[in-house]
Design a protein around this motif. Structure first.
Motif, PDB file in Angstrom:
ATOM      1  N   PRO A  46       0.812  -1.226   0.000  1.00  4.90           N
ATOM      2  CA  PRO A  46       0.000   0.000   0.000  1.00  4.90           C
ATOM      3  C   PRO A  46       0.842   1.270   0.000  1.00  4.90           C
ATOM      4  CG  PRO A  46      -0.832  -1.560   1.622  1.00  4.90           C
ATOM      5  CD  PRO A  46       0.471  -2.095   1.121  1.00  4.90           C
ATOM      6  N   LYS A  47       1.914   1.272   0.770  1.00  2.00           N
ATOM      7  CA  LYS A  47       2.788   2.445   0.804  1.00  2.00           C
ATOM      8  C   LYS A  47       3.459   2.642  -0.547  1.00  2.00           C
ATOM      9  CE  LYS A  47       6.476   4.661   3.367  1.00  2.00           C
ATOM     10  NZ  LYS A  47       7.369   4.607   4.526  1.00  2.00           N
ATOM     11  N   CYS A  48       3.893   1.555  -1.145  1.00  2.00           N
ATOM     12  CA  CYS A  48       4.537   1.606  -2.458  1.00  2.00           C
ATOM     13  C   CYS A  48       3.565   2.169  -3.496  1.00  2.00           C
ATOM     14  CB  CYS A  48       5.013   0.208  -2.841  1.00  2.00           C
ATOM     15  SG  CYS A  48       6.022   0.146  -4.334  1.00  2.00           S
ATOM     16  N   GLU A  54       0.798   7.808  -8.789  1.00  2.00           N
ATOM     17  CA  GLU A  54       0.613   8.853  -9.805  1.00  2.00           C
ATOM     18  C   GLU A  54       1.658   8.733 -10.914  1.00  2.00           C
ATOM     19  OE1 GLU A  54       0.224  13.704 -10.076  1.00  2.00           O
ATOM     20  OE2 GLU A  54       0.202  12.739  -8.113  1.00  2.00           O
ATOM     21  N   PHE A  55       2.876   8.427 -10.530  1.00  2.00           N
ATOM     22  CA  PHE A  55       3.959   8.240 -11.493  1.00  2.00           C
ATOM     23  C   PHE A  55       3.663   7.068 -12.434  1.00  2.00           C
ATOM     24  CE2 PHE A  55       8.427   6.288 -11.881  1.00  2.00           C
ATOM     25  CZ  PHE A  55       8.742   6.976 -13.031  1.00  2.00           C
ATOM     26  N   LEU A  56       3.273   5.931 -11.862  1.00  2.00           N
ATOM     27  CA  LEU A  56       2.956   4.762 -12.682  1.00  2.00           C
ATOM     28  C   LEU A  56       1.731   5.009 -13.563  1.00  2.00           C
ATOM     29  CD1 LEU A  56       3.579   1.887 -10.106  1.00  2.00           C
ATOM     30  CD2 LEU A  56       5.005   2.500 -12.067  1.00  2.00           C
ATOM     31  N   ALA A  87       9.308  13.495 -10.345  1.00  2.00           N
ATOM     32  CA  ALA A  87       9.973  14.430  -9.438  1.00  2.00           C
ATOM     33  C   ALA A  87       9.259  14.512  -8.083  1.00  2.00           C
ATOM     34  CB  ALA A  87      10.053  15.813 -10.074  1.00  2.00           C
ATOM     35  N   GLU A  88       7.979  14.186  -8.063  1.00  2.00           N
ATOM     36  CA  GLU A  88       7.197  14.234  -6.829  1.00  2.00           C
ATOM     37  C   GLU A  88       7.384  12.998  -5.955  1.00  2.00           C
ATOM     38  OE1 GLU A  88       5.294  16.828  -5.671  1.00  2.00           O
ATOM     39  OE2 GLU A  88       6.242  17.905  -7.341  1.00  2.00           O
ATOM     40  N   VAL A  89       7.976  11.934  -6.491  1.00  2.00           N
ATOM     41  CA  VAL A  89       8.182  10.704  -5.713  1.00  2.00           C
ATOM     42  C   VAL A  89       9.271  10.961  -4.675  1.00  2.00           C
ATOM     43  CG1 VAL A  89       8.956   8.299  -5.799  1.00  2.00           C
ATOM     44  CG2 VAL A  89       7.469   9.191  -7.603  1.00  2.00           C
ATOM     45  N   ALA A 106      10.342   1.111 -13.001  1.00  2.00           N
ATOM     46  CA  ALA A 106       9.568   2.268 -13.443  1.00  2.00           C
ATOM     47  C   ALA A 106      10.503   3.390 -13.897  1.00  2.00           C
ATOM     48  CB  ALA A 106       8.651   2.758 -12.327  1.00  2.00           C
ATOM     49  N   GLU A 107      11.565   3.596 -13.158  1.00  2.00           N
ATOM     50  CA  GLU A 107      12.542   4.614 -13.549  1.00  2.00           C
ATOM     51  C   GLU A 107      13.205   4.246 -14.872  1.00  2.00           C
ATOM     52  OE1 GLU A 107      15.899   7.214 -11.313  1.00  2.00           O
ATOM     53  OE2 GLU A 107      16.083   5.048 -11.091  1.00  2.00           O
ATOM     54  N   ALA A 108      13.498   2.975 -15.064  1.00  2.00           N
ATOM     55  CA  ALA A 108      14.079   2.517 -16.331  1.00  2.00           C
ATOM     56  C   ALA A 108      13.112   2.781 -17.486  1.00  2.00           C
ATOM     57  CB  ALA A 108      14.429   1.033 -16.247  1.00  2.00           C
ATOM     58  N   ALA A 109      11.820   2.576 -17.255  1.00  2.00           N
ATOM     59  CA  ALA A 109      10.812   2.855 -18.285  1.00  2.00           C
ATOM     60  C   ALA A 109      10.816   4.332 -18.641  1.00  2.00           C
ATOM     61  CB  ALA A 109       9.427   2.415 -17.812  1.00  2.00           C
TER      62      ALA A 109
END
Length: 161
Positions: A46-48, A54-56, A87-89, A106-109
C-alpha cells in the motif's frame, strides 16, 4: 577411498562432542533468539502504491497513447508530465522492496521514454526522414512498455506476497 560430505560432517560433530567433555569448564549453549521477522511485503504494497501511484499511472497513460499514436509535441508534453510526477516521488520514503521491485523498473521505463523523445527531437532538428527514426522509436517504446510492465508486476507481487 574418499569420504563423502556426510562422513566428514559426522566426524567433525563427533570431535566437537568429544572435546566438550575434555575441558575443565563446560558451557551449555543457549538458544539464540530469532530476530523479529521483517515487515511482510504485503504491508509494503500500500505504501509503495501510494508513493508511486501517480507516477505509474502517468506512464501507463503515456504508454497507451504511444500505442494509439501522437505527434512529437504531444509526446513531449506527456513525457514532461510523467517527469513531473517522477519528481514528486519521495525516494527516501520508498521501502527497499518497493524500490527494487517497482520503482527501479519504473525509472528505467521513464528513461526509455526520454531516450525516445531525444531520438525523435534530434531527428526533427536534423531534418531527417521520420521513417528513418521510427524503428528506433518503436524499440525504445517497446522497452519502456516492458519495463513499465515489470514495475506493475513488481507492485502486484508485493501485494500478493
Amino acid at each position: 577411498m574418499r569420504s563423502g560430505p556426510a562422513a566428514t560432517a559426522g566426524l567433525l560433530l563427533a570431535l566437537a562432542l568429544t572435546s566438550v567433555g575434555c575441558g575443565e569448564e563446560q558451557t551449555v549453549a543457549t538458544p539464540v533468539k530469532a530476530a523479529a521477522p521483517s515487515k511482510p511485503a504485503r504491508s509494503v504494497a500500500p505504501k509503495c502504491r501510494r508513493l508511486l501511484g501517480e507516477f505509474l499511472d502517468a506512464m501507463e497513460s503515456l504508454n497507451n497513447t504511444v500505442a494509439v499514436g501522437l505527434d512529437y509535441d504531444g509526446y513531449l508534453t506527456m513525457v514532461n508530465r510523467v517527469r513531473a510526477t517522477y519528481a514528486e516521488v519521495d525516494a527516501d520514503r520508498l521501502p527497499l522492496l518497493c524500490l527494487a521491485r517497482a520503482a527501479s523498473p519504473a525509472e528505467a521505463a521513464l528513461n526509455s521514454f526520454i531516450a525516445a523523445a531525444n531520438a525523435w527531437g534530434e531527428c526533427l532538428a536534423a531534418g531527417c526522414d521520420l521513417a528513418k527514426v521510427e524503428p528506433k522509436l518503436q524499440r525504445l517504446w517497446a522497452r519502456a512498455s516492458g519495463e513499465l510492465g515489470d514495475a506493475q508486476t513488481g507492485l502486484r507481487a508485493l501485494a500478493s506476497s
